[in-house]
Design a protein around this motif. Structure first.
Motif, PDB file in Angstrom:
ATOM      1  N   SER A  87      -4.174  -1.436  -7.141  1.00  0.00           N
ATOM      2  CA  SER A  87      -5.434  -1.227  -6.427  1.00  0.00           C
ATOM      3  C   SER A  87      -5.460  -2.063  -5.151  1.00  0.00           C
ATOM      4  O   SER A  87      -4.754  -3.076  -5.029  1.00  0.00           O
ATOM      5  CB  SER A  87      -6.615  -1.604  -7.317  1.00  0.00           C
ATOM      6  OG  SER A  87      -6.657  -3.001  -7.511  1.00  0.00           O
ATOM      7  N   ASN A 129       1.394   1.247  -6.752  1.00  0.00           N
ATOM      8  CA  ASN A 129       0.169   1.917  -7.201  1.00  0.00           C
ATOM      9  C   ASN A 129      -0.953   0.931  -7.505  1.00  0.00           C
ATOM     10  O   ASN A 129      -1.977   1.300  -8.094  1.00  0.00           O
ATOM     11  CB  ASN A 129       0.456   2.754  -8.457  1.00  0.00           C
ATOM     12  CG  ASN A 129       1.405   3.901  -8.168  1.00  0.00           C
ATOM     13  OD1 ASN A 129       1.311   4.526  -7.120  1.00  0.00           O
ATOM     14  ND2 ASN A 129       2.329   4.163  -9.091  1.00  0.00           N
ATOM     15  N   LEU A 183       0.832  -1.214   0.000  1.00  0.00           N
ATOM     16  CA  LEU A 183       0.000   0.000   0.000  1.00  0.00           C
ATOM     17  C   LEU A 183       0.861   1.256   0.000  1.00  0.00           C
ATOM     18  O   LEU A 183       0.495   2.277  -0.576  1.00  0.00           O
ATOM     19  CB  LEU A 183      -0.925  -0.002   1.211  1.00  0.00           C
ATOM     20  CG  LEU A 183      -2.106  -0.990   1.148  1.00  0.00           C
ATOM     21  CD1 LEU A 183      -2.755  -1.133   2.516  1.00  0.00           C
ATOM     22  CD2 LEU A 183      -3.138  -0.537   0.119  1.00  0.00           C
ATOM     23  N   LYS A 184       2.020   1.190   0.639  1.00  0.00           N
ATOM     24  CA  LYS A 184       2.923   2.342   0.688  1.00  0.00           C
ATOM     25  C   LYS A 184       3.757   2.471  -0.597  1.00  0.00           C
ATOM     26  O   LYS A 184       4.016   3.587  -1.048  1.00  0.00           O
ATOM     27  CB  LYS A 184       3.887   2.200   1.875  1.00  0.00           C
ATOM     28  CG  LYS A 184       3.265   2.422   3.230  1.00  0.00           C
ATOM     29  CD  LYS A 184       4.339   2.283   4.313  1.00  0.00           C
ATOM     30  CE  LYS A 184       3.790   2.482   5.705  1.00  0.00           C
ATOM     31  NZ  LYS A 184       4.837   2.353   6.747  1.00  0.00           N
ATOM     32  N   ASP A 196      -7.710   1.778   2.697  1.00  0.00           N
ATOM     33  CA  ASP A 196      -7.746   3.053   1.980  1.00  0.00           C
ATOM     34  C   ASP A 196      -7.239   4.183   2.873  1.00  0.00           C
ATOM     35  O   ASP A 196      -6.440   5.035   2.443  1.00  0.00           O
ATOM     36  CB  ASP A 196      -9.169   3.341   1.507  1.00  0.00           C
ATOM     37  CG  ASP A 196      -9.238   4.574   0.628  1.00  0.00           C
ATOM     38  OD1 ASP A 196      -8.479   4.640  -0.360  1.00  0.00           O
ATOM     39  OD2 ASP A 196     -10.029   5.483   0.945  1.00  0.00           O
ATOM     40  N   ALA A 197      -7.669   4.202   4.127  1.00  0.00           N
ATOM     41  CA  ALA A 197      -7.208   5.237   5.054  1.00  0.00           C
ATOM     42  C   ALA A 197      -5.712   5.107   5.310  1.00  0.00           C
ATOM     43  O   ALA A 197      -4.986   6.104   5.390  1.00  0.00           O
ATOM     44  CB  ALA A 197      -7.987   5.142   6.367  1.00  0.00           C
ATOM     45  N   TYR A 198      -5.223   3.881   5.414  1.00  0.00           N
ATOM     46  CA  TYR A 198      -3.799   3.647   5.632  1.00  0.00           C
ATOM     47  C   TYR A 198      -2.983   4.182   4.463  1.00  0.00           C
ATOM     48  O   TYR A 198      -1.948   4.839   4.653  1.00  0.00           O
ATOM     49  CB  TYR A 198      -3.546   2.145   5.818  1.00  0.00           C
ATOM     50  CG  TYR A 198      -2.105   1.803   6.076  1.00  0.00           C
ATOM     51  CD1 TYR A 198      -1.254   1.440   5.047  1.00  0.00           C
ATOM     52  CD2 TYR A 198      -1.601   1.833   7.382  1.00  0.00           C
ATOM     53  CE1 TYR A 198       0.069   1.122   5.293  1.00  0.00           C
ATOM     54  CE2 TYR A 198      -0.273   1.519   7.633  1.00  0.00           C
ATOM     55  CZ  TYR A 198       0.556   1.162   6.583  1.00  0.00           C
ATOM     56  OH  TYR A 198       1.869   0.848   6.832  1.00  0.00           O
ATOM     57  N   ARG A 199      -3.434   3.891   3.242  1.00  0.00           N
ATOM     58  CA  ARG A 199      -2.707   4.371   2.046  1.00  0.00           C
ATOM     59  C   ARG A 199      -2.692   5.890   1.995  1.00  0.00           C
ATOM     60  O   ARG A 199      -1.685   6.510   1.669  1.00  0.00           O
ATOM     61  CB  ARG A 199      -3.326   3.783   0.786  1.00  0.00           C
ATOM     62  CG  ARG A 199      -2.827   4.407  -0.514  1.00  0.00           C
ATOM     63  CD  ARG A 199      -3.321   3.673  -1.719  1.00  0.00           C
ATOM     64  NE  ARG A 199      -2.382   2.605  -2.098  1.00  0.00           N
ATOM     65  CZ  ARG A 199      -2.577   1.754  -3.097  1.00  0.00           C
ATOM     66  NH1 ARG A 199      -3.699   1.794  -3.781  1.00  0.00           N
ATOM     67  NH2 ARG A 199      -1.682   0.835  -3.388  1.00  0.00           N
ATOM     68  N   LYS A 200      -3.811   6.523   2.308  1.00  0.00           N
ATOM     69  CA  LYS A 200      -3.893   7.981   2.234  1.00  0.00           C
ATOM     70  C   LYS A 200      -2.995   8.674   3.260  1.00  0.00           C
ATOM     71  O   LYS A 200      -2.532   9.792   3.042  1.00  0.00           O
ATOM     72  CB  LYS A 200      -5.354   8.432   2.427  1.00  0.00           C
ATOM     73  CG  LYS A 200      -6.242   8.126   1.221  1.00  0.00           C
ATOM     74  CD  LYS A 200      -7.676   8.520   1.473  1.00  0.00           C
ATOM     75  CE  LYS A 200      -8.540   8.233   0.233  1.00  0.00           C
ATOM     76  NZ  LYS A 200      -9.963   8.547   0.486  1.00  0.00           N
ATOM     77  N   ARG A 201      -2.732   8.013   4.374  1.00  0.00           N
ATOM     78  CA  ARG A 201      -1.851   8.606   5.388  1.00  0.00           C
ATOM     79  C   ARG A 201      -0.391   8.605   4.949  1.00  0.00           C
ATOM     80  O   ARG A 201       0.416   9.349   5.479  1.00  0.00           O
ATOM     81  CB  ARG A 201      -2.003   7.867   6.716  1.00  0.00           C
ATOM     82  CG  ARG A 201      -3.345   8.137   7.393  1.00  0.00           C
ATOM     83  CD  ARG A 201      -3.406   7.528   8.752  1.00  0.00           C
ATOM     84  NE  ARG A 201      -2.359   8.076   9.649  1.00  0.00           N
ATOM     85  CZ  ARG A 201      -2.217   7.752  10.929  1.00  0.00           C
ATOM     86  NH1 ARG A 201      -3.050   6.874  11.477  1.00  0.00           N
ATOM     87  NH2 ARG A 201      -1.262   8.264  11.659  1.00  0.00           N
ATOM     88  N   GLY A 202      -0.078   7.759   3.949  1.00  0.00           N
ATOM     89  CA  GLY A 202       1.250   7.796   3.363  1.00  0.00           C
ATOM     90  C   GLY A 202       2.320   7.182   4.243  1.00  0.00           C
ATOM     91  O   GLY A 202       2.049   6.491   5.224  1.00  0.00           O
ATOM     92  N   CYS A 239       2.696   6.759   8.201  1.00  0.00           N
ATOM     93  CA  CYS A 239       1.809   5.867   8.944  1.00  0.00           C
ATOM     94  C   CYS A 239       2.599   4.745   9.598  1.00  0.00           C
ATOM     95  O   CYS A 239       3.140   3.916   8.945  1.00  0.00           O
ATOM     96  CB  CYS A 239       0.757   5.305   8.000  1.00  0.00           C
ATOM     97  SG  CYS A 239      -0.396   4.172   8.785  1.00  0.00           S
TER      98      CYS A 239
END
Length: 501
Positions: free
Chosen positions: A463, A461, A457-458, A492-498, A501
């Motif tokens: 899905s 790219n 996820l980090k 999804d939230a984990y990925r968005k935190r970059g 995280c």
């Protein structure tokens, strides 16, 4: 199939001959002419194996027609058919080196007897011509090989200079293709390439180059030919290649310089420049020294010293990059072999299919940096695996099971399958594992898979649904639920935190 030019002003006579040939065992392609002038026009437009002609025809008689044909192609066989038995006509036919002179009406037995003799003659001619062409092509390739291996132009005998000059007049440019040593044998593919691209002359230069020569063509057609060759290699040989175009060679004596400029271009596209470091170890030392590095690297890994192994491999990459003289194709083959040695000889279990895919990427890599990245990923995997194995007081069974989980976490895993891998009772394995790790095997597998998902996820790219399958979850909803339970948030939230995280 034999190509026949049939000239006769009588429609009925032509039909008789065509009927005879339709009953013959050989296949014939027949072009008809009603007079000598039509026949001469057809002869100028296409090749023929045999001429059958009447003597008396309007506009141009058979003798005049054959005289012109023999002047153009002296060796072509001719059969005269005539209603004239006069010695004058027979004598003329003999002077024109006709194979035979048959009188009308044609006797079928005589006709077939002569046709069979002519076929034998044609076959012998074709075999001689083929042998001569092969010999000439072989001689030409010897001359060209001399030039491309650096033999001075002025040292060539005059005859060889003349042959090379004539060739470069009709083939003023060429493409260079390079490939990894031993990944495929170019000599095995040259015949199929010649059949697919008969208009192109190819030259194999050991150990790792193939040249394709072009006749003078507009730039658009040259680009189209490059695309066709690239597609053909990909579809027929499963090889991704890069073609380097020489452009028009200014002078035939300069082909060696042009060739070496292309080799340097191919190397510059592979290596990064201006590294500002000097290293004496590699490349350039004996290949056995390079192979000794394989053994040293594997030894470090098997002694659980992955950082030392990784540092050694980085030194090897720096040596290749700094030196920059090793052929890119040789470098790719070297590192593919290095990678294969590591996954074959290390005690850690690796996924065979994944290893094969990575080796394929190494052989197709357009730059050395991409290969270095593949090795970095390999050693990150090794480091994590060794940490997991050494991080507890697990007995041998548990260490083997954990190593297997690290290599096959993306596959279907069960207690029964893992017990079978180490050849013990499933219940006993479950007890051992729980005692050693403080959790059951199923929970351990889920935790490890989620850890791998976090990395992807980090760093990728892909899905989230794709990543869930990559780490071994068959059901997307179950993956999301498990991820939230362990990490405390959705994927999804984990990925968005970059990365923080």
């Amino acid at each position: 199939m034999y190509r026949l030019l049939l000239a006769d002003d009588s429609y009925d006579q032509r039909e008789v001959i065509k009927y005879f040939l339709s009953q013959h065992e050989k296949e014939w392609l027949i072009e008809e002419a009603k007079n000598g002038r039509e026949a001469w026009q057809l002869f100028q437009e296409q090749p023929f194996d045999l001429i059958i002609t009447d003597v008396k025809m309007p506009f141009m008689d058979g003798h005049a027609l054959v005289a012109r044909i023999k002047e153009a192609v002296p060796e072509i066989p001719v059969m005269f058919i005539s209603g004239f038995e006069d010695f004058h006509y027979v004598k003329k036919a003999i002077q024109l080196q006709a194979v035979d002179y048959l009188l009308k009406p044609i006797d079928p037995d005589d006709f077939y007897e002569q046709i069979n003799k002519i076929i034998l003659f044609i076959d012998q001619q074709k075999q001689r011509a083929y042998t001569k062409t092969i010999a000439q092509t072989h001689y030409l390739k010897e001359i060209l090989s001399k030039l491309f291996y650096g033999y001075p132009w002025h040292s060539l005998p005059k005859e060889e200079q003349s042959i090379a000059q004539d060739f470069f007049k009709t083939h003023p440019s060429f493409f260079l293709v390079t490939w990894p040593l031993d990944s495929w044998n170019a000599q095995d593919f040259v015949p199929s390439l010649s059949a697919a691209f008969p208009e192109m002359f190819s030259l194999f230069l050991a150990p790792a180059q193939l040249l394709f020569f072009n006749e003078p063509l507009p730039k658009r057609e040259i680009e189209e030919r490059k695309n066709n060759l690239t597609t053909y290699f990909s579809e027929q040989f499963q090889q991704k290649i890069t073609l380097f175009d020489s452009g028009p060679v200014p002078h035939h004596s300069g082909v060696y310089g042009t060739y070496h400029d292309l080799l340097r271009t191919s190397q510059r596209s592979f290596y990064q420049q201006n590294k500002g470091k000097i290293c004496q170890l590699l490349p350039g030392d004996h290949y056995i020294v390079k192979k000794a590095l394989f053994e040293k690297t594997v030894s470090y890994v098997n002694q659980y010293e992955s950082k030392k192994a990784h540092a050694l491999v980085k030194t090897v990459f720096d040596c290749f990059e700094t030196n920059g003289r090793e052929e890119p194709t040789n470098a790719k083959f070297y590192f593919a072999t290095f990678y294969q040695t590591i996954i074959d000889q290390c005690t850690i279990t690796f996924d065979a299919e994944c290893g094969a895919n990575q080796i394929g990427k190494i052989l197709e890599a357009p730059s050395l940096q991409l290969i270095a990245d593949i090795f970095d990923a390999l050693f990150h995997y090794i480091h994590d695996a060794l940490l997991q194995i050494n991080g507890s007081q697990s007995n041998d069974y548990v260490r083997q099971v954990k190593s297997y989980i690290f290599a096959h976490f993306h596959q279907e895993l069960s207690l029964e399958r893992l017990a079978k891998e180490v050849n013990i009772n499933p219940n006993y394995l479950s007890e051992l594992f729980s005692t050693s790790e403080g959790m059951g095997i199923t929970k351990y597998i889920k935790s490890y898979r989620i850890k791998q998902a976090q990395k992807r996820l980090k760093n990728s790219n892909c899905s989230i649904r794709t990543i869930s399958k990559q780490v071994g979850f068959n059901h997307y909803s179950y993956f999301c639920k498990t991820f939230r339970e362990i990490v405390g948030m959705t994927p999804d939230a984990y990925r968005k935190r970059g990365p923080s995280c």
